[in-house]
Design an enzyme around this catalytic site. Structure first.
Site, PDB file in Angstrom:
ATOM      1  N   TRP A 164       0.819  -1.222   0.000  1.00 61.61           N
ATOM      2  CA  TRP A 164       0.000   0.000   0.000  1.00 61.61           C
ATOM      3  C   TRP A 164       0.848   1.266   0.000  1.00 61.61           C
ATOM      4  CZ3 TRP A 164       1.784   2.415   4.223  1.00 61.61           C
ATOM      5  CH2 TRP A 164       2.276   1.617   5.266  1.00 61.61           C
ATOM      6  N   PRO A 189      -2.955  -5.633  -6.283  1.00 61.46           N
ATOM      7  CA  PRO A 189      -2.581  -4.489  -5.438  1.00 61.46           C
ATOM      8  C   PRO A 189      -3.006  -4.732  -4.004  1.00 61.46           C
ATOM      9  CG  PRO A 189      -4.580  -3.998  -6.693  1.00 61.46           C
ATOM     10  CD  PRO A 189      -4.151  -5.391  -7.103  1.00 61.46           C
ATOM     11  N   GLU A 264      11.363  -8.064  -2.996  1.00 58.80           N
ATOM     12  CA  GLU A 264      11.875  -6.781  -2.493  1.00 58.80           C
ATOM     13  C   GLU A 264      11.263  -6.639  -1.103  1.00 58.80           C
ATOM     14  OE1 GLU A 264      12.116  -3.559  -1.220  1.00 58.80           O
ATOM     15  OE2 GLU A 264      10.922  -2.640  -2.809  1.00 58.80           O
ATOM     16  N   LEU A 265      12.067  -6.952  -0.084  1.00 60.63           N
ATOM     17  CA  LEU A 265      11.525  -7.174   1.269  1.00 60.63           C
ATOM     18  C   LEU A 265      11.908  -6.039   2.227  1.00 60.63           C
ATOM     19  CD1 LEU A 265      12.210 -11.025   1.275  1.00 60.63           C
ATOM     20  CD2 LEU A 265      10.180  -9.801   0.494  1.00 60.63           C
TER      21      LEU A 265
HETATM   22  O1  LIG Z   1       8.788   0.250   0.596  1.00 60.17           O
HETATM   23  C1  LIG Z   1       9.549   0.257  -0.377  1.00 60.17           C
HETATM   24  C2  LIG Z   1       9.183   0.977  -1.558  1.00 60.17           C
HETATM   25  C3  LIG Z   1      10.359   1.468  -2.333  1.00 60.17           C
HETATM   26  C4  LIG Z   1      10.203   2.880  -2.644  1.00 60.17           C
HETATM   27  C5  LIG Z   1      11.239   3.372  -3.609  1.00 60.17           C
HETATM   28  O2  LIG Z   1      11.271   2.916  -4.733  1.00 60.17           O
HETATM   29  O3  LIG Z   1      11.985   4.241  -3.227  1.00 60.17           O
END
Ligand SMILES: O=CCCCC(=O)O
Length: 492
Positions: A164, A189, A264-265
């Protein structure tokens, strides 16, 4: 503040961007499981009832994506690029409306929402360009009569689960390289922010995206969708942004089919200020990093380490700047710096971290552990005297709390910065060139910001090491996550 309602459609130049249905196979569909509510975290009111798809409907979306993918992969890179470019242009033409939708469902101020729309669109522009550059390779043969070719082909159907906190950019950062590579895409989403995703689908349809190539499955249950994505053999690639905890579950589920995964954690970003730093610049960088999206990003500074010689000056200046940040409802006021937190539970976590630090000797020099603002708003806090035994040293706070750790020695601070299971973003401020080089090498992170608090761009590879994830998003490397290499050995 909480008695206000959000007539979002009335605020938009183009109200048809507000779409409560899921987008599957080129159709806007209702959910077999009814609808779920989307609320405005600044006001607490329901702004939409969105289609709640059943697991069978998600499976159907995967079927539609599978059916559409073969033809999409046959399009030339240039043809796919034209659709992506058109999508980019439409997103930018509707930047303000998309920003309002995002602010309404996510809470971030309009400057951040419209900024995210542009940031999200930049991935589509970038990968439209890359679509034409998916180059294979010829390798000199290992025998006189052998020729070796390496071709790159799309993996097939790619499916995403996104959070979110970045309702547009986390989808486009995945969908754009996938679509450019010739994959079809099914996006799930977050249930808090589905309207930004369906608005993206409205514009994808207008851009001429063929039916079934880009789908948005709205659902109140991420675990059900996650299981379908992992257990359905037609999904060949799973791409996820979210917590390390959920990433581990998805990886375990995906292991049964040895599915290709990008993860992507979570992060626990250190932000280090050395004695030779420009302190004013470091304060600005800390604000940009710590308070972006009100502290609710995986790359927000979580632990601020300041060398003893500049500690008091930094703390004073940071306190002064943070106390000037304006908290508010981004749809009602233009000059807001900090929006609401996404949920009451998110506030609980910040309060827990402040209380834990206080109980271990930390001093709250700004803000408090009390929730003394309306609804989901929470005043930013700064703690001095932070130590490695406090909860935020190991856990992401994901909120507007800046803990300041004092350090003396460069080797010590690197050891402290690396003392975490996470390895996503890190930052430091220093001038000495050999120190800059050495610290950048020694930080065990996928991303290092040197003398800057902002590191996100479509042209660089974003991603983490250790338990912060697998794979990279953005840059020319990002498209490889959606391509398979095939080696052809030809006997002549
Ligand atoms: O919570 C991670 C989102 C990554 C935001 C970004 O691309 O800077």
């Amino acid at each position: 503040m909480l008695d206000k309602t959000t007539d979002l459609a009335a605020m938009l130049d183009d109200p048809s961007l507000l779409e409560p249905h899921a987008f599957v196979g080129g159709q806007w569909i209702a959910g077999d499981d009814g609808t779920f509510e989307v609320t405005n975290p600044a006001r607490g009111d329901v702004i939409a009832e969105v289609s709640d798809l059943s697991r069978a409907q998600v499976a159907d979306a995967i079927d539609q994506a599978h059916a559409a993918q073969k033809d999409w992969a046959r399009w030339t890179g240039k043809e796919r690029a034209a659709v992506l470019r058109q999508w980019f242009d439409l997103i930018m033409a509707n930047q303000r409306d998309l920003g309002k939708i995002m602010t309404a469902e996510q809470g971030k101020p309009m400057t951040e929402s419209t900024g995210e729309v542009a940031y999200g669109a930049s991935f589509i522009e970038f990968f439209a360009e890359e679509a034409k550059r998916v180059y294979g390779e010829q390798i000199p043969g290992h025998q006189r009569d052998k020729r070796i070719l390496v071709m790159k082909q799309p993996v097939g159907v790619a499916a995403s689960i996104t959070p979110w906190n970045f309702p547009i950019a986390m989808i486009t950062r995945k969908a754009a390289p996938a679509l450019a590579a010739g994959c079809s895409f099914v996006a799930r989403p977050a249930k808090e922010t589905p309207l930004s995703a369906t608005a993206l689908a409205v514009l994808a349809e207008r851009a001429g995206m063929p039916s079934g190539v880009f789908n948005v499955v709205t659902s109140s249950s991420s675990s059900e969708v996650g299981k379908e994505f992992c257990e359905n053999a037609k999904v060949r690639k799973l791409t996820f942004t979210g917590s390390t905890e959920v990433g581990r579950i998805l990886l375990k589920q995906a292991a049964d089919q040895v599915k290709k995964c990008s993860m992507e954690l979570g992060g626990n970003a250190p932000f280090i200020v050395f004695d030779d730093a420009d302190v004013d610049a470091a304060v600005e960088g800390a604000i940009a990093s710590k308070f972006r999206n009100n502290g609710q990003t995986c790359v927000c500074a979580n632990r601020i380490y300041v060398q003893a010689g500049v500690y008091d000056e930094f703390a004073e200046k940071l306190k002064d700047r943070v106390s000037q940040l304006k908290i508010g409802d981004g749809l009602a006021e233009d000059d807001v710096d900090l929006g609401p937190m996404i949920t009451a539970e998110a506030i609980d976590k910040v309060q827990e971290h402040i209380r834990d630090a206080k109980s271990k000797g930390g001093k709250v020099i700004l803000g408090s552990d009390q929730h003394d603002a309306d609804g989901n708003f929470f005043k930013p806090a700064i703690i001095t005297g932070a130590t490695q035994d406090m909860a935020f040293a190991q856990e992401e706070t994901f909120g507007p709390l800046a803990p300041l750790f004092r350090f003396e020695d460069a080797d010590d601070v690197i050891a402290m910065a690396n003392d975490t299971i996470f390895g996503l973003a890190s930052y430091f401020y220093a001038k000495d060139l050999s120190r800059v080089w050495k610290v950048a090498e020694e930080l065990e992170y996928g991303i290092v910001g040197v003398n800057t608090g902002l590191i996100s761009t479509e042209v660089a590879p974003f991603g983490g090491v250790k338990q912060s994830g697998l794979g990279r998003e953005g840059s020319h490397h990002g498209i490889d996550e959606f391509l398979e290499m095939k080696y052809v050995c030809l006997s002549v």
